[in-house]
Design a protein around this motif. Structure first.
Motif, short mmCIF file in Angstrom:
data_model
loop_
_atom_site.label_atom_id
_atom_site.label_comp_id
_atom_site.label_asym_id
_atom_site.label_seq_id
_atom_site.Cartn_x
_atom_site.Cartn_y
_atom_site.Cartn_z
N LEU A 269 0.83 -1.20 0.00
CA LEU A 269 0.00 0.00 0.00
C LEU A 269 0.87 1.26 0.00
O LEU A 269 0.52 2.27 -0.61
CB LEU A 269 -0.93 0.00 1.21
N ALA A 270 2.01 1.19 0.68
CA ALA A 270 2.93 2.32 0.67
C ALA A 270 3.51 2.52 -0.73
O ALA A 270 3.71 3.65 -1.17
CB ALA A 270 4.05 2.09 1.67
N ALA A 271 3.79 1.43 -1.44
CA ALA A 271 4.28 1.54 -2.81
C ALA A 271 3.23 2.19 -3.71
O ALA A 271 3.56 2.99 -4.59
CB ALA A 271 4.65 0.16 -3.35
N PHE A 272 1.97 1.85 -3.49
CA PHE A 272 0.89 2.51 -4.22
C PHE A 272 0.91 4.01 -3.93
O PHE A 272 0.78 4.84 -4.83
CB PHE A 272 -0.46 1.92 -3.83
N GLY A 273 1.09 4.35 -2.65
CA GLY A 273 1.19 5.76 -2.28
C GLY A 273 2.37 6.45 -2.93
O GLY A 273 2.27 7.59 -3.39
N ALA A 274 3.51 5.76 -3.01
CA ALA A 274 4.68 6.33 -3.68
C ALA A 274 4.39 6.56 -5.15
O ALA A 274 4.82 7.56 -5.74
CB ALA A 274 5.88 5.40 -3.51
N GLY A 275 3.65 5.63 -5.76
CA GLY A 275 3.27 5.81 -7.14
C GLY A 275 2.38 7.03 -7.34
O GLY A 275 2.53 7.78 -8.31
N THR A 276 1.43 7.23 -6.42
CA THR A 276 0.56 8.40 -6.55
C THR A 276 1.34 9.70 -6.41
O THR A 276 1.04 10.69 -7.08
CB THR A 276 -0.58 8.36 -5.52
N VAL A 277 2.33 9.71 -5.52
CA VAL A 277 3.19 10.90 -5.40
C VAL A 277 3.91 11.16 -6.72
O VAL A 277 3.98 12.30 -7.20
CB VAL A 277 4.20 10.73 -4.25
N THR A 278 4.43 10.10 -7.32
CA THR A 278 5.12 10.25 -8.60
C THR A 278 4.17 10.74 -9.69
O THR A 278 4.52 11.61 -10.49
CB THR A 278 5.74 8.91 -9.01
#
Length: 437
Positions: A269-278
């Motif tokens: 889920l944190a990786a998904f969040g990192a993707g949204t930031v990108t």
């Protein structure tokens, strides 16, 4: 060499980042930090109490049912009352419900009906908060920089969600879900305090209307008069339902059975969040001319996470898949907010936002409640592949709507545009559209 006068004359923040925008962003960051971890905590609170996938789904559905029931009323109320007061009251209710949930988990064996009741109270607060918050944010920026402002807002909040998900998963594994729920309650309290200082003086007083039902009918006409709007909402009513079931129910189960614990799912889920930031960072620079075409094409990768859970892949591969999906869906999110900002009159933003939210989540309670029975009937793998296939199908279907392919970016402020006259429609066109009425 730059002179002192020149350096001091330059604004330190962008001109569009005014007081309201800054307060809204700060408050959203706080709630994103707490809320990301609480999603994991609620699921594992049920599992730790001896529940199964079906009971996890029931608790998730308990939050969404009142959200669906009260969203339209919340949108009408937010267009009638000062939006910041609606937001603060909703935050107070969410704070109290999460605090009680945390206390219940920390002090004993929570029962299913108790967790469902407290989650339902949080969903009620969200129903009144979301339309008011979206209307308030869109009224806080104007002009051609609106898209960039929305991208920065989403980048900040998704960055907070990134940290919150990773920390929440680790805390659930280390100290249990109760403390994570307590942190979320505190986050609602802080955010509500910040929102008390919002200024609504720039918003023109609302003209007296014909009552709540008249406001809802007016919002419905605004909503159904725009094929791109209701078409995409119908798309997301299905996509959000199956993706929500995959995330809230199947994700924790796959983490428990194949990845070892809550920690890897929190990292995913944190990786998904990192993707949204990108993705949001990309949208601070990229301004696609065809807003909705670019955004909708980027929804297709949202089928990847349920497909990865169906395999299931390793924790590392799952994180990569979630990162890509997060980046792509954020392109859609910024494009969608920009389209609403430029096309919808300010005095109707909350009502239209309520219809948007209502349609987008209307099927989520049923999907979450049926996730457990679907797993028993077809198997977890088949259910997850079905989720992925439906996302692809409905996203391809919405591209058939001409306005989705053709709506283009404009630069004039939304506040100075009059609402377009409704197009003549037949009696059949007045009937509620499937899934939205």
């Amino acid at each position: 060499m730059t002179s002192t006068a020149d350096s001091t004359s330059r604004p330190r923040v962008p001109t569009w980042a005014g007081r309201n925008y800054t307060l809204l962003t700060a408050a959203a960051i706080v709630t994103s930090l707490g809320g990301s971890g609480s999603l994991i905590a609620a699921a594992f609170a049920v599992l730790d109490a001896g529940g199964d996938g079906g009971e996890v789904g029931l608790v998730a559905a308990a939050r969404t049912v009142p959200l669906v029931l009260f969203l339209l009323i919340g949108g009408a109320v937010a267009d009638r009352l000062p939006r910041h007061r609606v937001m603060v009251a909703a935050n107070a209710l969410s704070c109290l419900s999460q605090a009680a949930f945390a206390l219940l988990v920390l002090t004993g064996e929570p029962r299913l009906w108790q967790m469902m009741l407290l989650t339902a109270l949080g969903g009620t607060g969200q129903a009144f908060f979301s339309p008011a918050a979206e209307g308030m944010l869109m009224s806080s920026v104007d002009g051609e920089q609106a898209g960039r402002a929305f991208a920065v807002f989403r980048m900040a909040t998704q960055g907070a969600a990134l940290g919150g998900a990773a920390l929440g998963g680790a805390l659930v594994a280390a100290v249990g879900p109760g403390w994570v729920l307590a942190v979320d309650a505190a986050a609602f309290a802080v955010a509500g305090a910040l929102r008390c200082f919002l200024d609504v003086g720039h918003i023109a007083p609302r003209a007296p209307g014909g009552g709540l039902l008249a406001d809802l009918r007016d919002g419905w006409r605004e909503f159904t008069g725009r094929p791109w709007l209701w078409g995409i909402v119908v798309q997301f009513s299905i996509a959000n339902a199956v993706l929500g079931a995959a995330e809230a129910v199947y994700g924790p189960l796959v983490a428990r059975d194949s990845l070892g614990s809550a920690g890897p799912w929190g990292l995913a889920l944190a990786a998904f969040g990192a993707g949204t930031v990108t993705g949001a960072l990309l949208m601070t620079r990229w301004r696609p001319r065809r807003l909705l075409l670019a955004g909708t094409l980027c929804v297709f990768p949202m089928a990847l996470p349920p497909a990865a859970l169906a395999v299931p892949v390793s924790a590392g591969v799952l994180c990569v898949v979630m990162f890509v999906a997060g980046a792509m869906v954020e392109v859609f999110g910024v494009s969608w907010m920009t389209a609403l900002h430029q096309e919808i009159p300010e005095e109707k933003l909350s009502r239209v936002s309520a219809y948007d939210w209502f349609g987008s989540i209307s099927l989520m309670p049923a999907a979450a409640a049926l996730a457990g029975p679907a797993e028993q009937a077809f198997g977890r793998t088949a259910a997850l592949w079905g989720c992925a296939g439906l996302v692809v199908l409905v996203t391809a279907a919405v591209l058939l709507v001409p306005d989705v392919r053709g709506l283009t970016r404009r630069t004039e402020p939304a506040a100075v545009r009059a609402a377009p006259a409704p197009e003549p429609r037949s009696a059949d066109a007045e009937r509620p559209l499937g899934g939205l009425g």
